[in-house]
Design a protein around this motif. Sequence first.
Motif, PDB file in Angstrom:
ATOM      1  N   LEU A  43      -9.117   1.249  -3.530  1.00 31.62           N
ATOM      2  CA  LEU A  43     -10.072   2.303  -3.880  1.00 31.62           C
ATOM      3  C   LEU A  43      -9.529   3.706  -3.601  1.00 31.62           C
ATOM      4  O   LEU A  43     -10.057   4.688  -4.102  1.00 31.62           O
ATOM      5  CB  LEU A  43     -11.384   2.116  -3.117  1.00 31.62           C
ATOM      6  N   GLY A  44      -8.494   3.775  -2.779  1.00 33.30           N
ATOM      7  CA  GLY A  44      -7.926   5.088  -2.444  1.00 33.30           C
ATOM      8  C   GLY A  44      -6.677   5.415  -3.237  1.00 33.30           C
ATOM      9  O   GLY A  44      -6.067   6.465  -3.031  1.00 33.30           O
ATOM     10  N   ILE A  45      -6.282   4.511  -4.125  1.00 38.74           N
ATOM     11  CA  ILE A  45      -5.077   4.735  -4.934  1.00 38.74           C
ATOM     12  C   ILE A  45      -5.507   5.159  -6.332  1.00 38.74           C
ATOM     13  O   ILE A  45      -6.385   4.539  -6.935  1.00 38.74           O
ATOM     14  CB  ILE A  45      -4.249   3.434  -5.034  1.00 38.74           C
ATOM     15  N   SER A  46      -4.870   6.203  -6.847  1.00 40.72           N
ATOM     16  CA  SER A  46      -5.186   6.612  -8.219  1.00 40.72           C
ATOM     17  C   SER A  46      -4.448   5.701  -9.193  1.00 40.72           C
ATOM     18  O   SER A  46      -3.480   5.028  -8.823  1.00 40.72           O
ATOM     19  CB  SER A  46      -4.779   8.064  -8.448  1.00 40.72           C
TER      20      SER A  46
ATOM     21  N   GLN B 290      -0.828   6.473  -9.299  1.00 43.54           N
ATOM     22  CA  GLN B 290      -0.067   5.972  -8.147  1.00 43.54           C
ATOM     23  C   GLN B 290       0.193   4.473  -8.308  1.00 43.54           C
ATOM     24  O   GLN B 290       1.277   3.977  -8.004  1.00 43.54           O
ATOM     25  CB  GLN B 290      -0.851   6.219  -6.848  1.00 43.54           C
TER      26      GLN B 290
ATOM     27  N   GLU C 233      -9.185   4.854  -7.484  1.00 42.45           N
ATOM     28  CA  GLU C 233      -9.709   6.141  -6.994  1.00 42.45           C
ATOM     29  C   GLU C 233     -10.330   6.921  -8.151  1.00 42.45           C
ATOM     30  O   GLU C 233     -11.376   7.535  -8.014  1.00 42.45           O
ATOM     31  CB  GLU C 233      -8.587   6.948  -6.350  1.00 42.45           C
ATOM     32  N   ASP C 234      -9.669   6.885  -9.312  1.00 38.13           N
ATOM     33  CA  ASP C 234     -10.211   7.577 -10.475  1.00 38.13           C
ATOM     34  C   ASP C 234     -10.976   6.619 -11.392  1.00 38.13           C
ATOM     35  O   ASP C 234     -11.152   6.893 -12.574  1.00 38.13           O
ATOM     36  CB  ASP C 234      -9.117   8.340 -11.234  1.00 38.13           C
TER      37      ASP C 234
ATOM     38  N   VAL D 289     -11.423  14.656  -8.006  1.00 38.48           N
ATOM     39  CA  VAL D 289     -10.885  13.591  -7.144  1.00 38.48           C
ATOM     40  C   VAL D 289     -11.600  12.263  -7.379  1.00 38.48           C
ATOM     41  O   VAL D 289     -10.965  11.254  -7.679  1.00 38.48           O
ATOM     42  CB  VAL D 289     -11.009  13.983  -5.654  1.00 38.48           C
ATOM     43  N   THR D 290     -12.901  12.249  -7.237  1.00 37.61           N
ATOM     44  CA  THR D 290     -13.604  10.952  -7.227  1.00 37.61           C
ATOM     45  C   THR D 290     -14.619  10.796  -8.352  1.00 37.61           C
ATOM     46  O   THR D 290     -15.154   9.707  -8.539  1.00 37.61           O
ATOM     47  CB  THR D 290     -14.368  10.775  -5.911  1.00 37.61           C
TER      48      THR D 290
ATOM     49  N   LEU E 127      -9.725   8.951   0.444  1.00 39.82           N
ATOM     50  CA  LEU E 127     -10.416   9.293  -0.810  1.00 39.82           C
ATOM     51  C   LEU E 127     -10.998   8.068  -1.515  1.00 39.82           C
ATOM     52  O   LEU E 127     -11.413   8.147  -2.665  1.00 39.82           O
ATOM     53  CB  LEU E 127      -9.448  10.038  -1.740  1.00 39.82           C
ATOM     54  N   GLY E 128     -11.015   6.925  -0.817  1.00 41.93           N
ATOM     55  CA  GLY E 128     -11.530   5.719  -1.443  1.00 41.93           C
ATOM     56  C   GLY E 128     -12.469   4.951  -0.532  1.00 41.93           C
ATOM     57  O   GLY E 128     -12.621   3.754  -0.665  1.00 41.93           O
TER      58      GLY E 128
ATOM     59  N   PRO F 129      -3.056   6.794   0.453  1.00 43.35           N
ATOM     60  CA  PRO F 129      -2.954   5.745   1.485  1.00 43.35           C
ATOM     61  C   PRO F 129      -1.586   5.709   2.166  1.00 43.35           C
ATOM     62  O   PRO F 129      -1.499   5.456   3.364  1.00 43.35           O
ATOM     63  CB  PRO F 129      -3.225   4.469   0.686  1.00 43.35           C
TER      64      PRO F 129
ATOM     65  N   ARG G  84      -4.550  15.360  -2.562  1.00 41.44           N
ATOM     66  CA  ARG G  84      -4.366  13.963  -2.975  1.00 41.44           C
ATOM     67  C   ARG G  84      -3.049  13.419  -2.448  1.00 41.44           C
ATOM     68  O   ARG G  84      -2.967  12.273  -2.016  1.00 41.44           O
ATOM     69  CB  ARG G  84      -4.364  13.856  -4.504  1.00 41.44           C
TER      70      ARG G  84
ATOM     71  N   ASP H 195      -8.520   5.012   4.087  1.00 42.71           N
ATOM     72  CA  ASP H 195      -8.497   5.321   2.645  1.00 42.71           C
ATOM     73  C   ASP H 195      -9.323   6.585   2.485  1.00 42.71           C
ATOM     74  O   ASP H 195     -10.504   6.525   2.153  1.00 42.71           O
ATOM     75  CB  ASP H 195      -9.166   4.191   1.839  1.00 42.71           C
TER      76      ASP H 195
END
Lengths: 438, 325
Positions: free
Chosen positions: A269-272, A275, A209-210, B268-269, B183-184, B162, B157, B181
Amino acid sequence: MRPRRQALALPALVAVALLPSGGAAQATAAHLAAHSQSITLTELDWNPTGPDNTFFIDVNKAFEQQNPGVTIKRTTISFNTDVSTIRLRAASPSAPCIIGANEGWSGVGVLAKDHLLVPLNKYAAQYHWFSRYPTAVLAQQMVSQNGKELGTGNLYEMATVLAGPQSVYYNKDLLSQLHLPVPSTLAELEHDMAAAKAHGIVPMELGLEDQVQITVPLYQVLDAITPAQKLANFVYGIGRPTVASIGMDKAAATIQGWAKDGYFPKSVLGISSSQAENNFFSGKGLFYPAWPGYSGTPAQDARTGVFALDGPNGKAEDQDNSNQPLGISRSCKYVDLAAQYLNFVSGPEAGKIAVKLGLVPQIPVKASSTQEGPIFRSELTLANNVAKSNGYVPYFDLSTLTMLTTLERAGQSLVAGRMTPQAFTAALQADYSAFHNS
Amino acid sequence: MRSTTPETLVAEAGGPLPASGGYVKILERGSAPRGPKRKTDLGPYLYVLPAMAVFAVFVLVPLAQGVWYSFTSWDGIGAASWVGVSNYISIWTDPVMREGIANTGVLVLFYAGVPIVVGLFTAAIIGRRGMHGMGFYRTVLFLPQILSSVVVIVIWRLLLAPAGPVNGALGGLGLAFLEQDWLGSFSITLDVLGLIGAWVAFGFCMVLFLAGIQAIPTELYDAAKVDGASPVREFFAVTLPGLRGQLAVAMTLSVIAAFQAFDIIWLVTQGGPGTSSVTPAINLYNDAFVSQNVGAAAALGVVMLAASLVVTLIIVKLVEGRRNA
C-alpha cells in the motif's frame, strides 16, 4: 484506400456545391485538394509523452502528406485531465473536431447521452470498420439511441489502432530458476507464486499507493473465472446482473488470499505503481500485472515475457480497450474529413507506424519494429491471440461513472484486510445499483 | 464618534488653511448640512467601478450561481433540476463526506497548529537581536513555501518510500521497529500528509512572525531585560502579545488552507488508502468531475465557504476582542 477516397470526391463535390452554408461538413480531403482549399482539423488526445505521443505526431504527418491542404492541429492532455474535463471541452462551441474520450460511462457514454458526438454508423459501413476490428472492441464505443445502454446502438467513437490489453509480465530468469512453465491458468499462476514465495522471491510486484494498479490482478482473476460475454453484459448493464453473479466475490477473495499469503510486497500500500514497475524490471519479483508498452534495457527486455490468463473456456480472453478511441464532436465543421482521419488512424498504415514505435496494435499488422524485443513480441502474440478469439472484455470499471474510484478505494481496504470480500462486493454493488437506479 | 468640522481639521493640520483654495472648499462641502436634496458624488464610485465589475463577474456571479446549483441536480452540461436541500443533507449522511469533515479537523492541527507553534518558536530564536545569519535561516526555512506542490511531493515520496531514506535512517539507528508504510497506512498516512502540509506552511508563518517581531519597539525588550526577564519570559511578555495581529493572519490563512486541503493529498494518495485521507476538497472534486454531480459539489463548496467565513470571523473576533479589552 486511395482509389476509394478518390471515387468519393465527386458526390462530395456535388454535395458541397449544393450546400453553400454547412456544406463544408461534406468536404473530403480529395475535394479540398481539387479546390486547392486548406483546412485545419483540430484534434484532442491524451498522449502528451512517450511513444504514444510520437505515434500521433507520425500518424498526423502521414495523413497530412496523403491529403494536401489538410493540417491537423493537435492538443494533447493527460488521461486524467481528459476524463475530468472532456464533457466541458466537448460541449464548447469551439470543441476540437476530433476528440478522444474514454470508453464507458465517464467518456463516450455521457458524451453520447448529451448528444455531443456525431454517430459514426454511416462511416463504419463506408469504411468497413466492423470487419476491421473485433466486435468486442467496437462494442465499447457504442451507446443506445436513448443514451441509457452501452455496447449497443450507434457507434460514437472509433478505436485507434493502439491496443491496451492488461496482462502479466514475468521474469524469465526467475521462472527458469524455479523450473516452472509460463502459467496460463489461475491454478498455475497460484502454484508458481507459492513456489516463488517458498524460495524467498516476491511472487507479484504491485504498488497500490496510487490505487489504480489493483485493477490489473483483480481483472486477470475475473477474466479467468468468468466468461467474457458475462462480463461484457455486466459492464453494458444488460439484464442488470449483480456484481456477485459475475464472480467478483471469488475474485476478491482470491486477491485477499494472495495478500494474506504474502504474494505481494510487504509494503504494497505504500509503494507507487512506478516503484513497483522499477522493482520488477530491476529483477526483484516474479510477476508484474500491468498494461502493455514496457521496454527497458536489452538485458531487462531479454529476461521479460508477458501473458494473460485464459478464460474459463480455455479461450484467450483479456480486459482491453483501444488505448485511444476518437470521436467527432457535434460542433465539427468537417465531419467527412474527420471520419476519413478516424479511418486512417485505425487502419493498417497507422498500425505499421504503431509497430515501428513498439506499440501493440489492435489489428494484425505485418511490419518490423525498431523496438522489437522479446517483450514486444510477447505482447504482439498475446494481442493477436485475444483478437483471434474475439476475447476482448470491456474493463469492469467502465460499468458506472464512479466504479473505478469505488473499486480503487475498496481495493486498498481489501488488500489491507480491512474489508471482507463480501463487503468489497457489496461496495461495488452499491455503486452499480445507485448508478442504474438514478 | 466625533464631529468633523473645518475647525477641527484645521487644528489637526497644525495651522490655518489658505484663505482660498481647494482645501477650504472641500472642508466646507464636508461640513454642509445633509439633506434629502443633496447630490450624490459619483466620482469615488466610478473609481472603484472597474474593480467591482471584475469582482462581480469573476466572484459574485459565480458565487451566486454556485449557491443556485447547490439546490439542484446538475451534471454540468444539461438542464439543472431543483432538488431543494437534499444535496446539503447528503453531506451529513454520506459516510465518506463525514470522514472528510473529520479529517479536516486533524488537518487543522497540522496545517495551522504545527506551523504556528514551530514558526513562533523559530521566529523567536532567529529574530533575536544580534542573531547572525538571520537572512540565511529565513531564506532556507521559507523555501518549502515557494516550491510547487509537485516538487514537494516528489521530495517526500522519495523520502518516505518503504525502502526510502527515512526508513533507512531508522533502521540504521537501530530503530527498525519504527519503520512504517508512511504513505500507505490507514492509521498514519493522514498525519504524515498533515506534516508535509505543515512543512510547507511553516516558512510562511515564520516570516510573518519575524516581520512582526521586528516591528515590536525595542524599548519593550530593553525594559524586559532591565526587569530581569529570562528569554522565555520575554517571549511570553513581549513577543507573543506583540504578534497578535500576525497570529490572527497566520491562523486565518492556515485554517482556511486546511479546509481547502487538496493538492498534496491528491497527488500522493487521492484520499487513500481507502478513504482514510479524503478531505472535503477531494470529495468536491470527485463529485464534480467523477460523479458529474455538480449540484452536490456546489453544495459542498457552499458549506466549505460558510465554514471558512465562520472560522475567520471567530478568529478576528477573538483577536479584536482581546485587543479592545
